[in-house]
Write an enzyme that holds these catalytic residues in place. Structure first.
Site, mmCIF file in Angstrom:
data_model
loop_
_atom_site.group_PDB
_atom_site.id
_atom_site.type_symbol
_atom_site.label_atom_id
_atom_site.label_comp_id
_atom_site.label_asym_id
_atom_site.label_seq_id
_atom_site.Cartn_x
_atom_site.Cartn_y
_atom_site.Cartn_z
ATOM 1 C CD GLU A 43 20.439 20.333 87.882
ATOM 2 O OE1 GLU A 43 19.327 20.541 87.356
ATOM 3 O OE2 GLU A 43 21.516 20.658 87.354
ATOM 4 C CD GLU A 84 15.989 15.941 87.759
ATOM 5 O OE1 GLU A 84 16.701 16.894 87.368
ATOM 6 O OE2 GLU A 84 14.999 15.549 87.126
ATOM 7 C CD GLU A 91 18.911 18.815 81.687
ATOM 8 O OE1 GLU A 91 19.171 19.622 82.607
ATOM 9 O OE2 GLU A 91 17.754 18.561 81.322
#
Length: 132
Positions: A43, A84, A91
């Site tokens: 990420e 995050e 996701e």
């Protein structure tokens, strides 16, 4: 379709986990480290927030502020990392279920992104209030 045999025994969540005590804590720590590694390697946004933390945390120690203010400055940048990771987990889960475009998938991803936007806004707000 064949129905599963009802044995009358319902397994508890604890019995399915298999570990207790220190062994469970060590396993959980390993899973946590794997999660942090996955976030860092997979990420870009997480890596960017790490860089922000590497800048802002030392700055927080340099500033002439109270211990409580310093703790708040540091806590909010950590909160950005936490949100995050949760956003990335949402996701990944949505993508695992289906890569098809679906209104509910979009909604879940947008809400995760919205949560991250709010956490970044909180960082900016808290730092601005403490500094100015």
């Amino acid at each position: 379709m064949k129905q599963p045999l009802d044995t009358g025994i319902t397994p508890s969540a604890e019995s399915l986990k298999g570990q207790t005590g220190m062994a469970r804590i060590l396993k959980a720590t390993g899973y946590s480290m794997a999660g942090l590694k996955a976030a860092f390697t997979g990420e870009a946004a997480f890596r960017q927030l790490i860089m922000l933390n590497l800048i802002l945390i030392p700055v927080a120690f340099y500033l002439d502020v109270s211990k409580a203010e310093r703790a708040i400055l540091i806590a909010v940048v950590f909160l950005g990392l936490i949100v995050e990771i949760l956003n990335s987990a949402i996701e990944a889960t949505v993508d695992r279920v289906s890569l098809d475009i679906h209104p509910l998938a979009k909604r879940a991803k947008d809400m995760g992104s919205g949560a991250q936007f709010l956490s970044l806004s909180l960082i900016a707000l808290i730092w601005a209030v403490v500094l100015f």
